[in-house]
Design a protein around this motif. Structure first.
Motif, PDB file in Angstrom:
ATOM      1  N   GLU A  69       0.852  -1.191   0.000  1.00  0.00           N
ATOM      2  CA  GLU A  69       0.000   0.000   0.000  1.00  0.00           C
ATOM      3  C   GLU A  69       0.884   1.236   0.000  1.00  0.00           C
ATOM      4  N   GLU A 198       2.621   5.729  -5.132  1.00  0.00           N
ATOM      5  CA  GLU A 198       1.460   5.657  -6.011  1.00  0.00           C
ATOM      6  C   GLU A 198       0.966   7.067  -6.346  1.00  0.00           C
ATOM      7  N   PRO A 249      -3.244  -2.721  -9.574  1.00  0.00           N
ATOM      8  CA  PRO A 249      -3.961  -2.214  -8.401  1.00  0.00           C
ATOM      9  C   PRO A 249      -5.210  -3.032  -8.123  1.00  0.00           C
ATOM     10  N   ARG A 250      -5.527  -3.195  -6.839  1.00  0.00           N
ATOM     11  CA  ARG A 250      -6.762  -3.843  -6.402  1.00  0.00           C
ATOM     12  C   ARG A 250      -7.377  -2.986  -5.304  1.00  0.00           C
ATOM     13  N   ARG A 251      -8.702  -2.869  -5.299  1.00  0.00           N
ATOM     14  CA  ARG A 251      -9.396  -2.158  -4.236  1.00  0.00           C
ATOM     15  C   ARG A 251      -9.754  -3.139  -3.128  1.00  0.00           C
ATOM     16  N   GLU A 253     -11.253  -3.082   0.726  1.00  0.00           N
ATOM     17  CA  GLU A 253     -11.874  -2.334   1.822  1.00  0.00           C
ATOM     18  C   GLU A 253     -11.678  -0.837   1.649  1.00  0.00           C
ATOM     19  N   GLY A 254     -11.898  -0.374   0.418  1.00  0.00           N
ATOM     20  CA  GLY A 254     -11.814   1.049   0.130  1.00  0.00           C
ATOM     21  C   GLY A 254     -10.416   1.588  -0.071  1.00  0.00           C
ATOM     22  N   ARG A 255      -9.401   0.736   0.051  1.00  0.00           N
ATOM     23  CA  ARG A 255      -8.022   1.171  -0.139  1.00  0.00           C
ATOM     24  C   ARG A 255      -7.444   0.514  -1.389  1.00  0.00           C
ATOM     25  N   THR A 256      -6.440   1.175  -1.956  1.00  0.00           N
ATOM     26  CA  THR A 256      -5.735   0.596  -3.095  1.00  0.00           C
ATOM     27  C   THR A 256      -4.561  -0.229  -2.597  1.00  0.00           C
ATOM     28  N   GLN A 257      -4.513  -1.481  -3.022  1.00  0.00           N
ATOM     29  CA  GLN A 257      -3.348  -2.315  -2.784  1.00  0.00           C
ATOM     30  C   GLN A 257      -2.721  -2.669  -4.128  1.00  0.00           C
ATOM     31  N   TRP A 258      -1.397  -2.815  -4.114  1.00  0.00           N
ATOM     32  CA  TRP A 258      -0.663  -3.139  -5.329  1.00  0.00           C
ATOM     33  C   TRP A 258      -0.227  -4.601  -5.268  1.00  0.00           C
TER      34      TRP A 258
END
Length: 384
Positions: A69, A198, A249-251, A253-258
């Motif tokens: 993140e 990011e 990128p993946r969403r 729980e409302g956050r962007t994870q790489w």
């Protein structure tokens, strides 16, 4: 820390959760685990997963997936951005395979003689400047392999993919050739192994080039397949195509994870093929489960057991180059580079049956079918 690059001095950073998915029966080299744990200490890391084919790479392990993140790390993707595998169903019955004849004449070296610009437009991909390599397999562990169906284990999924048990298949493993290497080199020249923040300008610039390389690599596999099919006088239909080296990128729980994959197949894009060595079965598998504990990733192959140097030395003592052009499946191997022939010999890889069994026992896949080699194409060139 600059606005673009993350400081890689991570001694004070809390490590990400580290998980190695492998049974006690699987041999995982200690150096590969050490590399995995080192990457888990990079800023922003949340999860580091080693898959059953985990083995040491150049600084970062291969057969691994990572989520982060705030930052992502081009160095973890590596220099063959977009490397992956495509599978084609072939309109020839397995009984009509002419492996020896095909092995004698099939030649994928050198630039393709067709309309490259038209082909790229057909694929929806922009030119990269590396089109002389478009439609070529490349070195290392890349290959194009004509296969036959050994056994069907899940008839429903097999049929849903439009496959027939008596037909040949074609598996192509290749990537973006020199394009991905140029992209990584440009990043390393500025940031070494550092990550990118990011949404920074440099991050967005890298991602645009990365996405182009992924698309170009997919087009490259399609052209390799076309050249093989033309060479054996057949038609084919692409069944699947997946990427093993990427960051996306993946969403969550409302956050962007790489999500970084370095030699890892996706578990969120449907069935994939996990190949063994050229003298072993390949496994067509369907992912199961939610993928959370495995970073939505699967093993991408058997994984190396020996380094290339060790494989050359060991195999030269035991086999002649000529003997390695045939396998226990009576399949043929086209590889005129003797060093590569020894480096890629079947004993240099882990047993694919164990790798897939580990995934099954971990609740990550079910086996759809096994595919046996008929003809494996590596290279006509005597030099890499």
């Amino acid at each position: 820390m600059s606005t673009a690059a993350a400081n890689t001095d991570s001694s004070s950073a809390p490590p990400a959760h580290v998980r190695v998915i492998a049974s006690p029966q699987s041999w995982i080299e200690g150096e590969a685990v050490r590399q995995l744990e080192a990457m888990a200490r990079l800023p922003g890391m949340r999860l580091a997963v080693g898959l059953p084919d985990l083995h040491p790479g150049k600084g970062a392990p291969v057969g691994a997936a990572f989520t982060s993140e705030g930052f992502f790390y081009p160095y973890l993707v590596g220099n063959d951005i977009g490397c992956g595998m495509g599978l084609w169903s072939v309109d020839l019955p397995a009984r009509k395979a002419k492996a020896e004849r095909w092995a004698a004449k099939l030649d994928l070296e050198g630039p393709w003689s067709g309309d490259v610009e038209g082909f790229l437009q057909e694929q929806g991909v922009k030119a990269s400047g590396f089109e002389l390599a478009l439609g070529t397999v490349g070195g290392g562990n890349h290959f194009a392999e004509v296969q036959r169906v050994e056994a069907v284990h899940d008839a429903e999924v097999f049929a849903a993919l439009g496959l027939e048990a008596d037909r040949l298949m074609l598996l192509v493993h290749s990537g973006s050739r020199g394009l991905g290497e140029a992209i990584l080199r440009a990043h390393v020249d500025r940031h070494a192994a550092g990550g990118l923040v990011e949404d920074s300008e440099e991050a967005l610039r890298y991602l645009a080039r990365h996405d182009h390389a992924v698309a170009w690599g997919r087009a490259n596999r399609a052209l390799v397949a076309r050249r093989v099919l033309d060479g054996i006088g057949a038609q084919g239909q692409r069944v699947l195509d997946v990427c093993h080296n990427s960051v996306t990128p993946r969403r969550v729980e409302g956050r962007t994870q790489w999500l970084h994959r370095k030699g890892a197949a996706p578990a969120d894009e449907g069935p994939v093929v996990i190949p063994g060595s050229r003298g072993a079965l390949s496994y067509l598998v369907a992912p199961v489960g939610d993928g959370l504990g495995s970073a939505h990733s699967l093993a991408h192959g058997a994984g190396r057991k020996w380094t290339r140097t060790s494989a050359r030395e060991r195999m030269r003592e035991r086999f002649t180059a000529e003997s390695l052009t045939r396998t226990s499946f009576k399949s043929h191997v086209v590889c005129e580079n003797k060093d590569l022939l020894f480096e890629e010999a079947p004993p240099a890889y882990k047993p694919i049956d164990r790798v897939v069994t580990d995934l099954v026992e971990a609740g990550l896949v079910r086996v759809v079918a096994t595919l046996a080699p008929v003809l494996t194409y590596k290279t006509r060139s005597q030099e890499e």
